[in-house]
Design an enzyme around this catalytic site. Sequence first.
Site, PDB file in Angstrom:
ATOM      1  N   THR A 142      26.603  -7.928  64.366  1.00  0.00           N
ATOM      2  CA  THR A 142      25.166  -8.120  64.579  1.00  0.00           C
ATOM      3  C   THR A 142      24.403  -7.990  63.272  1.00  0.00           C
ATOM      4  O   THR A 142      23.483  -8.767  63.000  1.00  0.00           O
ATOM      5  CB  THR A 142      24.634  -7.115  65.622  1.00  0.00           C
ATOM      6  OG1 THR A 142      25.365  -7.286  66.827  1.00  0.00           O
ATOM      7  CG2 THR A 142      23.150  -7.322  65.890  1.00  0.00           C
ATOM      8  N   CYS A 143      24.803  -7.059  62.434  1.00  0.00           N
ATOM      9  CA  CYS A 143      24.105  -6.832  61.159  1.00  0.00           C
ATOM     10  C   CYS A 143      24.227  -8.051  60.245  1.00  0.00           C
ATOM     11  O   CYS A 143      23.243  -8.511  59.680  1.00  0.00           O
ATOM     12  CB  CYS A 143      24.685  -5.609  60.447  1.00  0.00           C
ATOM     13  SG  CYS A 143      24.644  -4.100  61.439  1.00  0.00           S
ATOM     14  N   HIS A 144      25.437  -8.566  60.120  1.00  0.00           N
ATOM     15  CA  HIS A 144      25.706  -9.630  59.159  1.00  0.00           C
ATOM     16  C   HIS A 144      25.335 -11.022  59.682  1.00  0.00           C
ATOM     17  O   HIS A 144      24.823 -11.853  58.941  1.00  0.00           O
ATOM     18  CB  HIS A 144      27.185  -9.606  58.761  1.00  0.00           C
ATOM     19  CG  HIS A 144      27.524 -10.540  57.647  1.00  0.00           C
ATOM     20  ND1 HIS A 144      27.027 -10.380  56.370  1.00  0.00           N
ATOM     21  CD2 HIS A 144      28.293 -11.652  57.621  1.00  0.00           C
ATOM     22  CE1 HIS A 144      27.494 -11.365  55.606  1.00  0.00           C
ATOM     23  NE2 HIS A 144      28.257 -12.147  56.340  1.00  0.00           N
TER      24      HIS A 144
END
Length: 172
Positions: free
Chosen positions: A59-61
């Site tokens: 989700t972050c990347h």
Amino acid sequence: RNGFAIRLDITMSFSTGDRLPDFDFTIMCNDGPAKMSTSELCDGKTVVLFAVPGAFTPTCHANHMPGFVEHAEAIKEKGVDTIAVTTVNDIHVTNAWEDASKAKCKVVFLSDGNAEFAKAVGQDIDLGVAGMGVRSKRYSMIVKDGVVTSLNVEDNPGEAVASSASAILEQL
């Protein structure tokens, strides 16, 4: 149970209107790792600061970071001096993530390797069940001269909706 109640109280104590605590993040400069304080980052400036549980996590990347890279110019056109991200990773992983994200000159990458900043603002989360240890919750905030004017914390670390670049643009 007692530890959970204490942790919940800490989380609830940091909110809109609060001043960011004095803290030294680690950043990567041309000549190696260096420190950047919250005062260096925020004093006299409007800053969008967002936090992720970890660099390179799905989700972050693939979701959270790309929105800030894509909308960096639009965010800055609304009067924001700096867009910064904090992650609970060492500076070398954080630096590799900056390179992989193609975010140089758009987002300042701040390493919070031991989750000390996350704890100081009551946004730490134990993701040990997923093998990740103590990390930061996913959130975004608008900070004016060191004071938080907007705070958006995700209920689920696997989502980036309330803390997204689009949500920040609406708040600016």
